[in-house]
Design a protein around this motif. Structure first.
Motif, PDB file in Angstrom:
ATOM      1  N   LYS A 129       0.814  -1.217   0.000  1.00 11.11           N
ATOM      2  CA  LYS A 129       0.000   0.000   0.000  1.00 11.11           C
ATOM      3  C   LYS A 129       0.847   1.267   0.000  1.00 11.11           C
ATOM      4  O   LYS A 129       0.331   2.345  -0.292  1.00 11.11           O
ATOM      5  N   ALA A 130       2.121   1.130   0.309  1.00  9.35           N
ATOM      6  CA  ALA A 130       2.998   2.301   0.406  1.00  9.35           C
ATOM      7  C   ALA A 130       3.908   2.439  -0.805  1.00  9.35           C
ATOM      8  O   ALA A 130       4.923   3.145  -0.747  1.00  9.35           O
ATOM      9  N   ASN A 131       3.583   1.770  -1.912  1.00 11.51           N
ATOM     10  CA  ASN A 131       4.401   1.909  -3.113  1.00 11.51           C
ATOM     11  C   ASN A 131       4.153   3.297  -3.703  1.00 11.51           C
ATOM     12  O   ASN A 131       3.135   3.565  -4.333  1.00 11.51           O
ATOM     13  N   VAL A 132       5.106   4.199  -3.512  1.00 13.28           N
ATOM     14  CA  VAL A 132       4.938   5.600  -3.898  1.00 13.28           C
ATOM     15  C   VAL A 132       4.819   5.741  -5.412  1.00 13.28           C
ATOM     16  O   VAL A 132       4.022   6.540  -5.914  1.00 13.28           O
ATOM     17  N   ASN A 133       5.600   4.972  -6.152  1.00 12.64           N
ATOM     18  CA  ASN A 133       5.523   5.064  -7.610  1.00 12.64           C
ATOM     19  C   ASN A 133       4.115   4.737  -8.098  1.00 12.64           C
ATOM     20  O   ASN A 133       3.574   5.424  -8.976  1.00 12.64           O
ATOM     21  N   LEU A 159       2.811  11.480  -0.440  1.00 14.98           N
ATOM     22  CA  LEU A 159       3.710  12.361   0.314  1.00 14.98           C
ATOM     23  C   LEU A 159       3.786  11.971   1.784  1.00 14.98           C
ATOM     24  O   LEU A 159       4.803  12.223   2.442  1.00 14.98           O
ATOM     25  N   ALA A 160       2.730  11.346   2.294  1.00 15.55           N
ATOM     26  CA  ALA A 160       2.779  10.857   3.671  1.00 15.55           C
ATOM     27  C   ALA A 160       3.819   9.750   3.807  1.00 15.55           C
ATOM     28  O   ALA A 160       4.452   9.589   4.852  1.00 15.55           O
ATOM     29  N   VAL A 161       4.005   8.989   2.716  1.00 23.32           N
ATOM     30  CA  VAL A 161       5.008   7.918   2.711  1.00 23.32           C
ATOM     31  C   VAL A 161       6.387   8.472   2.389  1.00 23.32           C
ATOM     32  O   VAL A 161       7.379   8.114   3.021  1.00 23.32           O
ATOM     33  N   GLU A 162       6.444   9.364   1.394  1.00 21.99           N
ATOM     34  CA  GLU A 162       7.723   9.915   0.941  1.00 21.99           C
ATOM     35  C   GLU A 162       7.575  11.431   0.801  1.00 21.99           C
ATOM     36  O   GLU A 162       7.288  11.949  -0.277  1.00 21.99           O
ATOM     37  N   PRO A 163       7.765  12.174   1.869  1.00 22.52           N
ATOM     38  CA  PRO A 163       7.511  13.617   1.881  1.00 22.52           C
ATOM     39  C   PRO A 163       8.298  14.405   0.835  1.00 22.52           C
ATOM     40  O   PRO A 163       7.866  15.482   0.432  1.00 22.52           O
ATOM     41  N   LEU A 164       9.427  13.895   0.380  1.00 19.45           N
ATOM     42  CA  LEU A 164      10.260  14.636  -0.565  1.00 19.45           C
ATOM     43  C   LEU A 164      10.027  14.213  -2.018  1.00 19.45           C
ATOM     44  O   LEU A 164      10.817  14.569  -2.890  1.00 19.45           O
ATOM     45  N   ASN A 165       8.973  13.458  -2.268  1.00 23.55           N
ATOM     46  CA  ASN A 165       8.705  13.052  -3.646  1.00 23.55           C
ATOM     47  C   ASN A 165       8.311  14.283  -4.459  1.00 23.55           C
ATOM     48  O   ASN A 165       7.249  14.876  -4.261  1.00 23.55           O
ATOM     49  N   LEU A 166       9.162  14.663  -5.403  1.00 26.98           N
ATOM     50  CA  LEU A 166       8.988  15.917  -6.124  1.00 26.98           C
ATOM     51  C   LEU A 166       7.786  15.894  -7.061  1.00 26.98           C
ATOM     52  O   LEU A 166       7.092  16.896  -7.227  1.00 26.98           O
ATOM     53  N   VAL A 167       7.553  14.742  -7.692  1.00 25.94           N
ATOM     54  CA  VAL A 167       6.432  14.657  -8.635  1.00 25.94           C
ATOM     55  C   VAL A 167       5.111  14.842  -7.906  1.00 25.94           C
ATOM     56  O   VAL A 167       4.256  15.645  -8.314  1.00 25.94           O
ATOM     57  N   ALA A 168       4.929  14.106  -6.815  1.00 22.12           N
ATOM     58  CA  ALA A 168       3.685  14.213  -6.053  1.00 22.12           C
ATOM     59  C   ALA A 168       3.508  15.618  -5.492  1.00 22.12           C
ATOM     60  O   ALA A 168       2.410  16.188  -5.530  1.00 22.12           O
ATOM     61  N   PHE A 241       7.753  27.685   4.501  1.00 20.95           N
ATOM     62  CA  PHE A 241       8.505  26.562   5.105  1.00 20.95           C
ATOM     63  C   PHE A 241      10.018  26.768   4.966  1.00 20.95           C
ATOM     64  O   PHE A 241      10.758  25.858   4.597  1.00 20.95           O
ATOM     65  N   GLN A 242      10.435  28.005   5.221  1.00 24.00           N
ATOM     66  CA  GLN A 242      11.852  28.334   5.072  1.00 24.00           C
ATOM     67  C   GLN A 242      12.706  27.463   5.982  1.00 24.00           C
ATOM     68  O   GLN A 242      12.302  27.079   7.072  1.00 24.00           O
ATOM     69  N   ASP A 243      13.912  27.146   5.524  1.00 21.52           N
ATOM     70  CA  ASP A 243      14.882  26.326   6.274  1.00 21.52           C
ATOM     71  C   ASP A 243      14.390  24.897   6.502  1.00 21.52           C
ATOM     72  O   ASP A 243      14.760  24.246   7.481  1.00 21.52           O
ATOM     73  N   THR A 244      13.502  24.418   5.612  1.00 19.07           N
ATOM     74  CA  THR A 244      13.079  23.016   5.655  1.00 19.07           C
ATOM     75  C   THR A 244      13.274  22.425   4.264  1.00 19.07           C
ATOM     76  O   THR A 244      13.587  23.129   3.306  1.00 19.07           O
ATOM     77  N   SER A 245      13.083  21.127   4.185  1.00 19.74           N
ATOM     78  CA  SER A 245      13.202  20.461   2.878  1.00 19.74           C
ATOM     79  C   SER A 245      12.018  20.777   1.966  1.00 19.74           C
ATOM     80  O   SER A 245      12.020  20.415   0.797  1.00 19.74           O
ATOM     81  N   PHE A 246      10.985  21.445   2.518  1.00 13.70           N
ATOM     82  CA  PHE A 246       9.781  21.751   1.746  1.00 13.70           C
ATOM     83  C   PHE A 246       9.709  23.229   1.373  1.00 13.70           C
ATOM     84  O   PHE A 246       8.656  23.723   1.007  1.00 13.70           O
TER      85      PHE A 246
END
Length: 444
Positions: A129-133, A159-168, A241-246
């Protein structure tokens, strides 16, 4: 007896040695292929993996590796065949079920087989269920199907599984005007300094402003501003969200207004370069006849499209003197009218021939239309088509226009038959004209 036991033992030893050698060869082959793949040497990686198959044609690792390298090279059919073959040999507890179905989904999506892709992604999510692709792929298809809220929910899960997924993240940001609540829109406007910090209720004007600013951001408005301002005014762009990965840059209201003004100036220069007179630029219209500049000299939504077309060297605007081009539906309607006129015995004449009729009869166009069978078909404001009755009629006046046209055509084309018209012939023999030279009305 001891002799046969010895032979059997030697055979077993040879088999074990051969099996071990093959296994070592396969292991080394796979390791080499994966190194080549990691180095993006896909051509050699594919050759190496194909050699690996000679050791074991049912090896799932080799088949998946070949499927992956073929997919990378857009060799979609072979990639699909390798992945499907891998499924045949995959053990029930293999961790690769979800991955394989996800890759099959990607292949179907690339082939624009959306429903097939959705089925593969769903099957992938059954195993993981967590397959991000698979989640992202499912979101893309859901979005293409018009369910933008559903797509946003899927991207949020990814994004809940992979917060840095750029496409999502990118696709979710693009859908903010769709799934944001009023409270979220209000907060977004406050972040952009577009409403007062203590504002509690979102108005329709506020919502429309958010849509406009968000659309400008999606069209690359931030990069556009940066390209025009070597030193960016600090109040034009805000960073969320300055100074974060987002971290994410957005346009402030001041930045949005500055961008709109700058685009208007750039568009003015582009239209001038395209040959539009300075005094005509702000009166340009789109192909539907709507003005493209607002009173403050900025472009509206339609104007942005016209401007972008002009940047590509395409004319999508109308000058003040130009008429709105007819739609295809309207042209179809005109064609149907012409067909009906032809069926009823009318023939089309040119402007020159209309002038000839006026000269020969001294009649005004209004008189020709009211009493002499002239039919005027307006295609556009500046495009009128003219038809006259070309069959024998008891009302001799309605046959006069075609008599003069046919007589003129017969001078250069002997095959044209000039119809008899006693009224026209009589007036011609007396050297008279049918209408008064004063008002173009019929003489009684």
């Amino acid at each position: 007896m001891h002799y046969f036991k010895k032979i059997l033992l030697i055979s077993l030893l040879i088999g074990c040695v051969g099996s071990a050698a093959a296994q070592n060869g396969l292991s080394g082959c796979l390791e080499q292929g994966k190194k080549e793949f990691a180095a993006r040497d896909y051509t050699h990686a594919k050759t190496t993996f194909e050699r690996c198959l000679s050791y074991d044609r049912a090896n799932v690792d080799v088949l998946l590796s070949l499927g992956g390298v073929c997919l990378t090279q857009d060799d979609l059919q072979n990639a699909k065949n390798y992945f499907l073959t891998a499924l045949k040999y995959m053990e029930r507890k293999s961790p690769y079920w979800s991955y394989t179905y996800s890759m099959l989904g990607d292949i179907a999506l690339k082939q624009q087989r959306n429903q097939e892709a959705m089925n593969y992604y769903n099957q992938s999510l059954v195993y993981n269920k967590a397959n991000v692709n698979s989640l992202v792929g499912k979101g893309v298809i859901t979005e293409a199907q018009g369910d933008q809220n559903g797509a946003a929910a899927v991207y949020q899960t990814a994004l809940a599984v992979e917060p840095l997924n750029l496409v999502a993240r990118k696709r979710l940001i693009a859908l903010e005007p769709i799934y944001f609540t009023d409270a979220e829109i209000l907060e977004a406007l406050k972040q952009r300094y577009a409403v007062l910090p203590d504002k509690e209720t979102l108005s329709d004007t506020d919502r429309d402003l958010f849509y406009k600013i968000h659309a400008a951001e999606q069209r690359g408005g931030i990069d556009y501003l940066k390209g025009h301002y070597p030193v960016m005014p600090p109040d034009y762009i805000a960073t969320l969200f300055q100074d974060t990965s987002f971290a994410r840059e957005v346009l402030t209201l001041s930045g949005y207004n500055a961008m709109q003004k700058q685009i208007g100036q750039d568009a003015f220069a582009v239209f001038q370069k395209a040959g539009v007179r300075t005094q005509d630029v702000f009166d340009l219209r789109d192909l539907k006849g709507n003005k493209i500049f607002l009173p403050d000299s900025t472009l509206n939504k339609s104007g942005m499209y016209v401007y972008n077309e002009a940047l590509q060297g395409r004319k999508a605007y109308l000058l003040p003197s130009e008429s709105v081009p007819p739609t295809q539906a309207y042209l179809d309607k005109v064609a149907a009218q012409i067909k009906k006129l032809n069926e009823n015995g009318y023939k089309e004449i040119s402007r020159t021939e209309l002038a000839l009729i006026k000269k020969q009869t001294n009649c005004s166009e209004e008189t020709l239309r009211k009493h002499m069978g002239l039919y005027v078909l307006p295609v556009t404001k500046n495009n009128l088509r003219y038809f006259v009755i070309a069959y024998n009629t008891s009302d001799q006046r309605k046959g006069v226009p075609w008599y003069y046209v046919a007589s003129s055509r017969a001078r250069t084309n002997p095959t044209v038959t000039v119809p008899r018209n006693s009224l026209a012939e009589m007036y011609a023999s007396w050297n008279y004209k049918l209408c008064s030279s004063v008002d173009g009305e019929l003489l009684e």
